[in-house]
Design an enzyme around this catalytic site. Structure first.
Site, short mmCIF file in Angstrom:
data_model
loop_
_atom_site.label_atom_id
_atom_site.label_comp_id
_atom_site.label_asym_id
_atom_site.label_seq_id
_atom_site.Cartn_x
_atom_site.Cartn_y
_atom_site.Cartn_z
CB SER A 173 8.89 4.71 4.09
OG SER A 173 8.65 5.90 3.39
CE LYS A 195 5.97 7.38 5.89
NZ LYS A 195 7.00 7.47 4.85
CE1 TYR A 227 3.61 5.33 3.85
CE2 TYR A 227 4.43 5.40 1.59
CZ TYR A 227 4.67 5.31 2.95
OH TYR A 227 5.97 5.20 3.41
#
Length: 391
Positions: A63, A66, A168
């Protein structure tokens, strides 16, 4: 001399984490606006073979992809090709007529959905306020089975109406898809051309070239069904290729490459004379974009993640692709610092107030493991002592 002892203090705290077997291996890097201030590699890259961990090791950063995806879309927003407050369905028609869970029965799996009260905007997806989730952040998403003939884009019905809460989610996968549709390029190609090549992030990619395979850290996890045992290899190991890259995760990178990305952010979108995004766009990404909504610590719904204890529950905010720290904890990052992490326990923070950024890379599950967070804490505290010793 104070700086030398501060450097030795970081070395010592990282070494002791390895000696205590808290973590198998860790690479850390601290940078200011100009250059790398500190870097170190400790422990092993593979618990099975004992291969030593090198500073140029490649980690699957999950992640931590991201912020890269978010920056890519911000480049297109800056060019006027996407509007932040436009409905995302303008670019991705599959996002029209989104449905929201009205009820879900955990015992039977029976559920009711209703139409969302409003369309989700581009901003909702950049801030994780779209209503989407992940199976590891939502027991409903973990347990629900779509009825025959029902399909939901990006993983499932929404948990709430867009903009109501922070959760999330797969939202950054939506952001990545928008980058592809608007630019007409595959994510890997877009990232390479518009972010990685200009920033000389030559070791960052979804697909790891065969020649770099020996530098890739093994994927590891705590043993046992609840992932609470000793650290062992994951079985099977992921390959070098990612068949269909998504915006929410999948990149491999090094501490030095991610350090370059962070240094670009510290310099307002520019690195070594190359500008990839305007300073005002970077500033905008670091502002609160969720209004009175706050970021809650989340309970994990799967063993692959511990609870999100690294978040100041109900006080932190979210910008366009970054968590924003609100509190000043003594000896740690400033309020207004930007951060996130990856599920294999890679973490970074960018502190614009102090003009410094740090990245720490480990490679094992579960995410937010108490010992990984303690190692991050020790590095961060050491980093600020190091900066204080410089001044």
């Amino acid at each position: 001399m104070a700086q030398d002892s501060a450097k030795q203090a970081i070395d010592a705290s990282m070494r002791s984490a390895i000696e205590r077997k808290d973590v198998p291996g860790v690479v850390v890097l601290l940078t200011d606006r100009k250059s790398v201030l500190y870097q170190g590699a400790f422990g092993v890259a593979d618990v099975a073979t004992g291969r030593p961990l090198a500073a140029d090791a490649l980690f699957r950063i999950a992640s931590m992809t991201k912020p890269v995806t978010s920056l890519a879309l911000m480049q297109l927003i800056e060019q006027g090709r996407v509007g932040l407050d436009e409905p995302a369905q303008k670019y991705l028609p599959e996002l029209a007529d989104l449905k929201v869970f009205e009820s879900f029965d955990p015992a039977t799996g029976a559920y009711k959905v209703r139409p969302a009260s409003k369309p989700a905007t581009v901003r909702h997806f950049l801030t994780h306020t779209s209503g989407l989730a992940y199976p590891f952040t939502s027991t409903i998403w973990r347990d629900y089975k779509p009825r025959a003939g029902e399909t939901y884009p990006f993983g499932g019905p929404l948990l709430f109406d867009p903009g109501e809460r922070w959760h999330y989610s797969t939202s950054t996968d939506v952001v990545g898809r928008m980058v592809e549709v608007v630019s007409g390029q595959k994510l890997e190609d877009y990232f390479r051309q518009h972010i990685f090549a200009p920033l000389k992030m030559d070791d960052t990619s979804y697909n790891v070239p065969e020649a770099k395979a020996p530098r890739l850290v093994a994927q590891q996890q705590r043993g046992g069904e609840r992932m609470d045992g000793a650290i062992e290899l994951q079985n099977p190991q992921l390959g070098l290729t990612i068949p269909s890259p998504i915006g929410g995760g999948g990149l491999a990178s090094t501490a030095a490459d991610y350090g370059r990305f962070m240094r670009m952010l510290l310099n307002g979108g520019e690195l070594d004379g190359v500008r990839i995004i305007k300073a005002e766009t970077v500033a905008m990404m670091g502002q609160n974009h969720i209004g009175a909504v706050t970021v809650p610590a989340l309970k994990s719904a799967l063993p692959r993640s511990a609870d999100f204890t690294f978040i100041a529950d109900g006080r932190d905010k979210f910008g366009l692709g970054f968590l924003i720290t609100t509190d000043q904890v003594a000896g740690k990052r400033s309020p207004g610092s930007l951060s996130w992490g990856g599920i294999n326990n890679t973490f970074f923070w960018v502190d614009p107030a102090r003009g410094v950024a740090g990245v720490i890379m480990m490679q094992y599950l579960p995410f937010a493991d108490a010992k990984a967070l303690a190692t991050l804490d020790a590095f961060e505290r050491g980093a600020y002592q190091f900066i204080a010793a410089q001044q």
